[in-house]
Design a protein around this motif. Structure first.
Motif, short mmCIF file in Angstrom:
data_model
loop_
_atom_site.label_atom_id
_atom_site.label_comp_id
_atom_site.label_asym_id
_atom_site.label_seq_id
_atom_site.Cartn_x
_atom_site.Cartn_y
_atom_site.Cartn_z
N THR A 135 0.86 -1.20 0.00
CA THR A 135 0.00 0.00 0.00
C THR A 135 0.87 1.22 0.00
O THR A 135 2.00 1.22 0.49
N GLY B 54 0.85 3.50 -5.73
CA GLY B 54 -0.15 2.69 -6.38
C GLY B 54 -1.31 3.49 -6.93
O GLY B 54 -2.27 2.92 -7.43
N MET B 55 -1.24 4.87 -6.82
CA MET B 55 -2.38 5.70 -7.23
C MET B 55 -2.38 5.96 -8.72
O MET B 55 -3.43 6.04 -9.35
N TYR B 56 -1.15 6.11 -9.34
CA TYR B 56 -1.06 6.48 -10.75
C TYR B 56 -0.18 5.47 -11.48
O TYR B 56 0.71 4.87 -10.90
N SER B 57 -0.46 5.39 -12.77
CA SER B 57 0.34 4.49 -13.62
C SER B 57 0.43 5.07 -15.01
O SER B 57 -0.39 5.92 -15.40
N ARG C 41 0.39 4.76 -19.10
CA ARG C 41 -0.16 4.00 -20.21
C ARG C 41 0.69 4.31 -21.44
O ARG C 41 0.76 5.48 -21.84
N CYS D 256 -0.25 9.56 -18.33
CA CYS D 256 -0.36 9.23 -16.91
C CYS D 256 -1.84 9.01 -16.61
O CYS D 256 -2.69 9.86 -16.90
N HIS E 272 -4.88 7.86 -13.77
CA HIS E 272 -5.31 7.62 -12.40
C HIS E 272 -5.85 6.22 -12.31
O HIS E 272 -6.30 5.65 -13.31
N ARG E 273 -5.85 5.66 -11.11
CA ARG E 273 -6.31 4.29 -11.00
C ARG E 273 -7.80 4.13 -11.26
O ARG E 273 -8.28 3.02 -11.47
N ASN E 274 -8.51 5.32 -11.29
CA ASN E 274 -9.91 5.23 -11.69
C ASN E 274 -10.08 5.26 -13.19
O ASN E 274 -11.19 5.20 -13.71
N GLY E 275 -8.93 5.34 -13.95
CA GLY E 275 -8.99 5.27 -15.40
C GLY E 275 -8.94 6.59 -16.11
O GLY E 275 -8.79 6.64 -17.33
N CYS F 294 3.10 11.44 -12.54
CA CYS F 294 3.90 10.23 -12.73
C CYS F 294 5.38 10.56 -12.87
O CYS F 294 6.19 9.69 -13.19
#
Length: 1284
Positions: free
Chosen positions: A238, A242-245, A247, A320, A322-325, A333
């Motif tokens: 945690t 882990g909030m952003y990734s 693409r 970049c 968000h984990r909500n897409g 990022c």
């Protein structure tokens, strides 16, 4: 007639080769003479070839290659005999002299033996039986290891002839014994406990280890995994990361920057100015060095016309998320290393090819009626190879069918199968396991197997050679002197059929002739003879010449079964004993008339006249005049009893003589008896004689026990008969001298001696000349057969093999020939040499092609204006792309056309790769080295290293091993792999080692394995720790597992040998006899099954054959009746009711009469005479009759209206007032009581009977002809012969 003419020319040529062995042969007249002679000479030369002996020692005055050596060369016929040099084709004459390497003492320092490393130790059993086999080790096994040994030149290691090194030192041994120690498998300890997880969150690894207790030795099983890994996951990680990734999108197509052309022009301009500045160097040596460097760089670049490589760029989107897409700013990022958004790439280029070239020539250059069309092809070249993701090249070659063009196209070579002669018929290949245990396999007969070789030859070789010669003569302008031949050239081919050169078997099409066939070896038939007949009368040796007093008694026997080879293989059929007073013709007593009293009295003494016939020494009736010189038989004295006289019966026949011959201690005796039929009446009547006078004994077979016979030896070999030499000569000439015509007559002789039984050879005069066997007979001389062989095949092609360095290795080539016909009967033997071998010429250059890669060009970066906005980007450094040239080379380095490498080399190397130009502030390090090797998966660790280069060695930040580690260590890769078998085991497969057939169809003999130790296999899949399929290499290098297995050798059902034949089921007529086989061992492992058990006979196999018993073989013999036992109380007159008895015995009947007693069951019980009878003993003065005579035969057909009778006659007339009883008795004929019908009966065919020495093949079925009367009883054949 044409064939005879060509054959005559051929024979005339042969006659000239053998010093005029047939001077009487004339040449053929007529207009065909010139052609036929020339054609026959070419045909005759085709039958002869030059031969050469081994090369002699190298001679010469100078050392080294300047020497010379010679050998003998001669001309020989294909059959082996030597002829004149002029009879062979001079164009094919081998060299009798050649250059050679003359070895001198100082060459010892230049040449030496090169000893290769000893190969692996191979078990002796593996070398003996072909394929390697697993074996059970018990302390080690003896083996053999080999090595390569060759002579080389020390300076460069090039191979030289072995003879050079052998001049100084013998060739070192190529083999040596070795010992294969027993393999020691690896032994490991138990695993240690699992370690803690390598991570506190997310997925990590834990492991456990074990140690080696005993290392593997001598090929033992390697150690199993020493380390086991397992994934572990304590919980999810945690935190804000882990909030952003990021693409990352796909790369866009490769494009060229717009200003590329201008920059290239500017760059070329700058380079040109620099060159011009540098060109000002005046020093010649410096200019030469610069020029060499430029040439070397140009060669390394190898600008190829086949590749037009342009480096462009391509971009991609990085967002970049968000984990909500949802997409957010890239700054969120930013702490991460952003992936590249632009990179260098190769511009795609499609493949470009030239137009098609012209069609090549047709592959069919001759006329073939079966396949008239051939193929032709055309090609096109590559102008531009595909680059990047460009389109691949289309096919570069295509073909189509075609027909040969032009006039005068010759016929194609045709090929056909030929065979050698069949081998001798052999029975042992067909023997079963049971039969193979026979200790003696000689003398086997019956069904067998014979084999032959099958090979391929060119059928029309002579025709093609003839047509080719005609074309060559036409080209030379000699056609005006040629005469059109009227004899087809195929006639010359006819002679070549038996000696055509073998070619590769693959050239022949169509069914292959049988290599084996069943055959039959005739089984010998033993001679069977009948029992000896009775001794004949004393007769002269020759009744036409009775001058001598010498006589013989003869007895004979006949042949009942004709043997193989004729009656000469039977024992003697005639025996003789000397005797006195011989005669050729004698009176034979037929019967005696009734007794007639003298002087016309009613009773008292009288005589009986003898009824006789004249017979010869064989017992045959002849004219009575021939017995005129023989004494006539006198009347026999007799007596007719008066009414008060004693009455006696007639004498019985003389018994069989007790001996067949007589000696000082042994005499032959025979006896006859008579009995009292009525007693005398007190006084006045003739008294009855005492009991001793009721029998008579006389000597018989008084000749001495000196039996002689002629004994013959075996017939000798068939030899030429000198008296028939003129006939034989003419036959030989007509036969053509080849052994195929009619063979001449010869003569066989044998030894004939006179033998005395139980003594041995005696002088010939002791035996009678009449039955003396012949000592000579004509015979057919066996035809001589010379050895016929094929010519040698062409030399096998030389295989080109090269070592790793590209040097050609020495190889050998061979040729063979076959024996078509083996010699026999004194024909010319076959030569011993059937195969030749020679060294191949080593090529200077090993054929083959390889790719050559050149230096990588400078790393090309994406243009600065495209990446200047990227974070951390610098103009002169960063990731890029570099290219290189690829060229085609021969194995020796010579440049070759690139199409050769496309056809024959491996895959083309890559021509582009990613590269990195270091920035000025960056720490510059070498590339990582390769990881060190792991001994096995999941065992230990592996490392790799790199080093700082240039100024980076002095920068402090570069020395920080945390940021720039110079070494990396990791566990050997191990995702806990698990191998699992899939499917069933395969069948047990035996190692290869069966028959091998060469290209010429010549077999290497060897039995095909059908049982024993082999291997079976099972497919295997490999799973990782997550139960996913991975490459099988992770678990096993083969993708399958194997284990040893055994194919049990089949054992057939084994039966006992045949029992003896049982006794014939009937003692008279046709019966059956039986023999059986019983189970000895049941089959197993697929062996041949046992025959079905016959429950009636309780035997596994039985045979029933008909048999014939002689109905007269056993007969009842009754002794004379005993004296009457009168039952009346008043015995004064010794007459009245009484009983007579006699003994009845079953006896073996011979031609001389009954000989010995046997069991009563062998005689027919229905025919047994009475052993006792009740009757009335006549009183004095009563009428006395003799015994009843035999019943007359009922006339056929049997009806009760017919009757049969029997009669008696008066021996003593009664007194006055008394009468004689009726002398005739009759009874009606009744079917199957006293009247019988007779008919022939044929039995069924027996089973097929083989000879005792035969295994299979042709046999004999038998059936019997029997005589059966209407009651169903078998009787003697004479009844059917008389009444059927």
């Amino acid at each position: 007639m044409r064939l005879k003419r060509v054959t005559g020319n051929r024979e005339r040529e042969r006659g000239s080769d053998t010093q005029q062995r047939d001077p009487g042969r004339e040449s053929n007249p007529g207009p065909l003479q010139s052609f036929s002679t020339r054609d026959a000479r070419s045909t005759s030369r085709a039958k002869r070839r030059p031969l050469s002996g081994p090369w002699g020692r190298c001679m010469g005055s100078d050392c080294g290659p300047g020497g010379s050596q010679s050998r003998a060369v001669w001309c020989a016929h294909v059959d082996g005999w030597t002829t004149l040099h002029t009879n062979c084709d001079q164009g094919q004459r081998p060299l009798n002299q050649r250059n050679c390497f003359r070895v001198c003492d100082w060459h010892k320092d230049l040449y030496d033996w090169k000893l290769g490393a000893w190969n692996e130790c191979v078990p002796v059993s593996a070398r003996t039986f072909g394929a390697l086999r697993p074996f059970t080790c018990s302390g080690g096994e003896e083996g053999i290891q080999t090595r390569e040994v060759g002579c080389i030149l020390k300076s460069d290691g090039s191979p030289a002839e072995d003879a050079i090194c052998e001049y100084f030192e013998p060739k070192p041994r190529l083999e040596q014994a070795c010992l294969i120690p027993c393999p020691q498998d690896c032994v490991v300890s138990e695993y240690s406990p699992w370690t803690s997880c390598s991570k506190t969150c997310g997925t990590g690894l834990k492991n456990r280890v074990r140690s080696v207790l005993v290392p593997p030795l001598f090929g033992g099983a390697i150690c199993a995994n020493l380390t086991e890994f397992q994934s572990c996951k304590l919980g999810p990680c945690t935190g804000p990361e882990g909030m952003y990734s990021l693409r990352v999108g796909p790369w866009n197509p490769c494009t060229l920057p717009q200003t590329r052309t201008e920059r290239q022009a500017k760059r070329r301009k700058g380079k040109g100015q620099g060159l011009r500045d540098r060109a000002g160097v005046k020093d010649p040596e410096t200019r030469e060095l610069i020029q060499k460097k430029r040439t070397r760089n140009r060669l390394n670049r190898q600008e190829s016309p086949f590749w037009d490589i342009q480096v462009g760029y391509q971009t991609r989107d990085v967002t970049c998320i968000h984990r909500n897409g949802s997409a957010v700013g890239r700054l969120l990022c930013a702490p991460r290393d952003l992936p590249l958004t632009v990179q260098s790439c190769v511009m795609p280029k499609d493949c470009q090819v030239t137009d098609w070239a012209e069609w090549g020539p047709c592959s069919k250059t001759c006329v073939d009626p079966e396949t008239s069309r051939g193929n032709r092809s055309r090609i096109r070249q590559v102008l531009q190879f595909p680059v990047g993701e460009g389109a691949e090249c289309p096919p570069l070659e295509e073909s189509e069918s075609c027909e040969p063009a032009g006039e005068g196209v010759p016929p194609c070579a045709t090929y056909t199968w030929r065979t050698t002669e069949w081998s001798d018929c052999r029975v042992d290949p067909l023997l079963s396991q049971q039969d193979r245990r026979r200790s003696n396999l000689t003398g086997l007969c019956g069904g067998g197997l014979q084999t032959r070789e099958v090979y391929c030859v060119q059928a029309n070789a002579e025709l093609l050679k003839y047509l080719n010669d005609l074309r060559e003569k036409d080209k030379a302008g000699q056609t005006q002197r040629q005469q059109k031949p009227s004899v087809p050239p195929l006639l010359s081919i006819t002679f070549q059929i038996t000696a055509s050169r073998p070619v590769e078997n693959k050239l022949c099409v169509g069914p292959i002739p049988n290599r084996s066939q069943l055959c039959q070896i005739p089984c010998p038939i033993d001679c069977e003879v009948s029992p000896w007949g009775a001794w004949g009368p004393c007769t002269f040796e020759n009744c036409d010449d009775q001058a001598g007093k010498k006589g013989f008694k003869l007895r004979r026997r006949r042949i009942t079964n004709e043997p193989t080879g004729g009656p000469g293989n039977c024992p003697h059929l005639v025996e003789a004993v000397p005797c006195d007073e011989p005669s050729c013709y004698n009176w034979q007593l037929v019967s005696l008339d009734e007794c007639v009293p003298d002087d016309g009295k009613p009773c008292g003494p009288g005589t009986r006249l003898a009824q006789v016939q004249c017979v010869n020494s064989n017992g045959e009736e002849v004219d009575r005049n021939l017995c005129s010189s023989a004494p006539a038989l006198e009347p026999v004295p007799c007596e007719v009893p008066c009414s008060r006289d004693c009455v006696l019966s007639d004498w019985t026949s003389w018994s069989t003589c007790s001996q067949t011959c007589s000696s000082k201690t042994i005499e032959g005796k025979q006896m006859r008896t008579r009995s009292i039929l009525a007693y005398n009446a007190g006084e006045g009547g003739t008294l009855c004689p005492n009991s001793s006078s009721l029998q008579e004994v006389r000597n018989c077979n008084e000749h001495a026990c000196t039996v002689y016979h002629w004994q013959t030896g075996p017939w000798g070999p068939c030899t030429e008969d000198p008296s028939a030499s003129s006939i034989n000569t003419s036959i030989s000439v007509r036969g053509g001298g080849d052994g195929q015509g009619p063979c001449s007559l010869g003569m066989q002789t044998r030894k004939v001696i006179c033998v005395r039984v139980n003594v041995g050879q005696v002088p010939p005069k002791k035996c009678p000349d009449g039955p003396r066997p012949n000592t000579m007979r004509p015979c057919q001389l066996p035809c001589k057969k010379d050895c016929i062989m094929t010519p040698f095949s062409d030399w096998t092609p030389c295989p080109v093999t090269c070592d790793a360095a590209g040097n050609a290795l020495k190889t050998k080539q061979s040729r063979k020939r076959l024996i078509i016909q083996l010699p026999s009967n004194g024909g010319q033997d076959c030569p011993e040499l059937l195969e030749e071998e020679r060294d191949c010429e080593v090529p200077k250059i090993c054929p083959g092609f390889r790719w050559k890669t050149h230096k990588w060009r400078k790393c090309q970066l994406v243009p600065w204006f495209l990446r200047q906005n990227s974070a951390g980007a610098q103009e002169t450094c960063g990731p890029g792309l570099q290219t290189r040239a690829v060229s085609c080379r021969q194995l020796d380095g010579t440049q070759a056309d690139i199409s050769e490498c496309l056809k024959f080399a491996k895959a083309m190397p890559t021509i582009t790769q990613r590269c990195q130009l270091p920035c000025q502030d960056d720490c510059q390090l070498t590339n990582w080295s390769k990881f060190s090797s792991c001994t096995a998966d999941c065992v230990g660790v592996r490392t790799r290293k790199r080093a700082l280069i240039g100024r980076s060695k002095k920068k402090d930040k570069c020395k920080n091993t945390q940021m720039y580690p110079l070494s990396e260590t990791q566990y050997c890769p191990c995702d806990k792999y698990n191998a699992q078998p899939v499917g069933n085991w395969s069948d047990c497969i035996l190692p290869e080692g069966g028959r091998v057939e060469s290209s010429l169809g010549m077999k290497v003999q060897g039995d095909i394995k059908e049982c024993g130790q082999g291997y079976r296999y099972q497919a295997m899949v490999c799973y990782d720790q997550d139960n996913r399929l991975v490459e099988t290499l992770r678990c096993n290098s083969h993708g399958y597992i194997e284990e040893a297995c055994i194919i049990p050798c089949p054992s057939d059902c084994k039966l006992s040998e045949w029992s003896n034949w049982s006794r014939c089921s009937k003692s008279c007529g046709s019966g059956v006899k039986v023999r059986s086989k019983w189970l000895r061992e049941k089959p197993y492992n697929g062996g041949r099954p046992c025959p079905k058990l016959d429950h009636i006979n309780q035997a596994q196999v039985y045979e029933v054959v008909p048999c014939q018993s002689d109905c007269n073989q056993y007969v009842w013999v009754a002794e004379p009746w005993s004296v009457w036992k009168v039952s009346n109380v008043d015995l004064k007159e010794n007459c009245g009711e009484g009983v007579q008895t006699r003994k009845v015995r079953c006896m073996l009947n011979t031609i001389d009469g009954p000989s010995e007693s046997v069991e009563d069951y062998l005689c027919d019980p229905e025919e047994m005479p009475l052993g006792a009878r009740e009757s009335r003993l006549p009183c004095p003065e009563d009428c006395v009759l003799n015994d009843w005579g035999p019943w007359s035969r009922c006339s056929l057909p049997c009806t009760r209206t017919n009757s049969r009778v029997r009669t008696a006659y008066t021996l003593r007339s009664p007194s006055v007032g008394r009468e004689c009883p009726n002398t005739t008795d009759s009874e009606p004929c009744s079917l199957n009581l006293n009247c019988f019908n007779y008919f022939y009966n044929i039995t069924d065919w027996s089973t097929c009977q083989l000879s005792p020495t035969a295994v299979c093949g042709s046999g004999i079925k038998t059936r019997m002809l029997d005589c059966v009367r209407s009651t169903g009883k078998s009787v003697d054949m004479k009844f059917c012969e008389k009444y059927y």
